[in-house]
Design a protein around this motif. Structure first.
Motif, PDB file in Angstrom:
ATOM      1  N   ARG A  93      -0.581   2.815  10.391  1.00 17.94           N
ATOM      2  CA  ARG A  93       0.686   2.778   9.402  1.00 17.94           C
ATOM      3  C   ARG A  93       1.835   1.953   9.966  1.00 17.94           C
ATOM      4  O   ARG A  93       2.458   1.506   9.021  1.00 17.94           O
ATOM      5  CB  ARG A  93       1.001   4.136   8.778  1.00 17.94           C
ATOM      6  CG  ARG A  93      -0.025   5.088   8.417  1.00 17.94           C
ATOM      7  CD  ARG A  93      -0.447   4.651   7.002  1.00 17.94           C
ATOM      8  NE  ARG A  93      -1.213   5.764   6.442  1.00 17.94           N
ATOM      9  CZ  ARG A  93      -0.881   6.703   5.647  1.00 17.94           C
ATOM     10  NH1 ARG A  93       0.260   6.366   5.189  1.00 17.94           N
ATOM     11  NH2 ARG A  93      -1.700   7.575   4.968  1.00 17.94           N
ATOM     12  N   PRO A 271       2.236   2.919   1.923  1.00 13.46           N
ATOM     13  CA  PRO A 271       1.564   3.213   2.780  1.00 13.46           C
ATOM     14  C   PRO A 271       1.847   3.137   4.321  1.00 13.46           C
ATOM     15  O   PRO A 271       1.258   2.670   5.305  1.00 13.46           O
ATOM     16  CB  PRO A 271       0.049   2.766   2.706  1.00 13.46           C
ATOM     17  CG  PRO A 271       0.311   1.648   2.267  1.00 13.46           C
ATOM     18  CD  PRO A 271       1.512   1.472   1.400  1.00 13.46           C
ATOM     19  N   GLY A 272       3.012   3.479   4.593  1.00 17.77           N
ATOM     20  CA  GLY A 272       3.723   3.404   6.102  1.00 17.77           C
ATOM     21  C   GLY A 272       3.811   4.769   6.706  1.00 17.77           C
ATOM     22  O   GLY A 272       3.463   5.695   6.421  1.00 17.77           O
ATOM     23  N   LEU A 276       3.519   8.859   5.767  1.00 15.42           N
ATOM     24  CA  LEU A 276       2.546   9.611   6.602  1.00 15.42           C
ATOM     25  C   LEU A 276       3.065  10.879   7.076  1.00 15.42           C
ATOM     26  O   LEU A 276       2.351  11.761   7.205  1.00 15.42           O
ATOM     27  CB  LEU A 276       1.759   8.805   7.853  1.00 15.42           C
ATOM     28  CG  LEU A 276       0.970   9.547   8.803  1.00 15.42           C
ATOM     29  CD1 LEU A 276      -0.227  10.118   8.286  1.00 15.42           C
ATOM     30  CD2 LEU A 276       0.860   8.702  10.119  1.00 15.42           C
TER      31      LEU A 276
END
Length: 325
Positions: A93, A271-272, A276
């Motif tokens: 990520r 979506p980094g 997460l």
């Protein structure tokens, strides 16, 4: 210089050790991941087998020593949910977060320094007062509210930009990048603006304050008395002197954005690493949370070291080590 770097590295090791103890104890004292990982219909034997497999049957101190020993060998544990190395999940990520932060920092420099320069040079004019007054909004508006307003305006009302996701990417040496595609830029622009707004305001006000202070210094007055062109005075005498604290702040904010981009990434479903982290907290995925905090702490340490070195490079008067008595 070498002695300074060595001393900072030793200090960093103590920082990482202290952070690991605090984070490990705090994370492992909250909630029970077994309740989420094991079906309510599972038998007591299945539950106990899962507890033993994850090492949760051991005392907390023993779990920490195992974690520390594995961390020294580059292993920060496996995700409870995915069953894969937590560090691999973070590294997967990482490009998305770094790319977003890089664009946000570029926006900060591109808009914050020039606007602050104008506000400082023309601080008593309507233009200067307007810029300084508007910059207050950057500190005042909550980050999540900014993001929702950007989505409402540009995605819902105007339909110009997509509201979430990363868009199309292009792989370079196996690393996906969004800025290499038009669709990627369309997805990136709103979250990058949301990240950059507060930093633009901060750098703007620091630059304006530095310009106002520099104009009253004797070396600027002397340059004016010699007939030096105003543009050269600004670039050679004012800007070069105020860049030192500005570069320091930008470096610190880079680490801050990497660590605390969680809200922006959640609002825009980017979506980094921050997204997460939030997902892992909800799932009580302890190894991923601990690995994330350790990884980000290491980034802070490295960034601070680089900023200190750049500080000395930009201003030769600064000494990294105090002179010996």
């Amino acid at each position: 210089m070498a002695l300074f770097i060595l001393r900072r590295l030793l200090q960093s090791l103590f920082v990482l050790l202290a952070v690991s103890v605090v984070v490990f104890c705090a994370v492992y004292a909250v909630g029970d991941p077994i309740e989420l990982l094991v079906s309510p219909e599972a038998s007591p034997a299945d539950r106990q087998a899962m507890i033993i497999r994850l090492g949760l049957d051991l005392p907390l101190w023993q779990q920490y020593t195992h974690f520390l020993w594995n961390a020294l060998h580059g292993d920060l544990g496996n995700s409870f949910v995915q069953g894969v190395p937590a560090l691999d999940m973070i590294l997967q990520r990482m490009p998305a977060t770094f790319e977003l932060v890089a664009v946000a920092i570029a926006m900060t420099c591109l808009f914050g320094i020039p606007l602050g320069l104008v506000a400082g040079l023309y601080r008593d004019t309507p233009l200067g007062r307007t810029i300084m007054g508007t910059s207050v909004l950057g500190f005042s508006l909550p980050n999540f509210w900014q993001g929702m307003m950007l989505i409402l305006m540009f995605a819902v009302w105007l339909g110009w930009l997509p509201a979430s996701g990363r868009g199309d990417t292009v792989s370079v040496f196996g690393v996906p990048f969004s800025f290499l595609t038009r669709d990627g830029w369309a997805h990136m622009i709103m979250p990058a603006i949301n990240l950059a707004l507060a930093n633009v305001a901060l750098v703007l006000r620091m630059t304006a304050s530095g310009v106002a202070e520099a104009q009253s210094q004797e070396y600027v007055k002397f340059a004016r008395a010699k007939g030096v062109r105003p543009g050269r005075i600004v670039s050679r005498h004012i800007l070069s002197n105020i860049l030192i604290p500005v570069v320091t702040v930008i470096g610190m904010e880079m680490g801050h954005l990497i660590a605390y981009s969680t809200i922006t990434e959640t609002v825009f479903a980017w979506p980094g690493m921050g997204k997460l982290l939030i997902d892992s907290v909800y799932q009580l995925d302890r190894p991923v949370v601990v690995a994330y905090v350790m990884f980000v702490t290491l980034l802070f340490v490295v960034i601070n070291l680089i900023v200190d070195i750049l500080y000395a490079v930009l201003d030769p008067r600064v000494r990294l080590l105090a002179p010996a008595n």
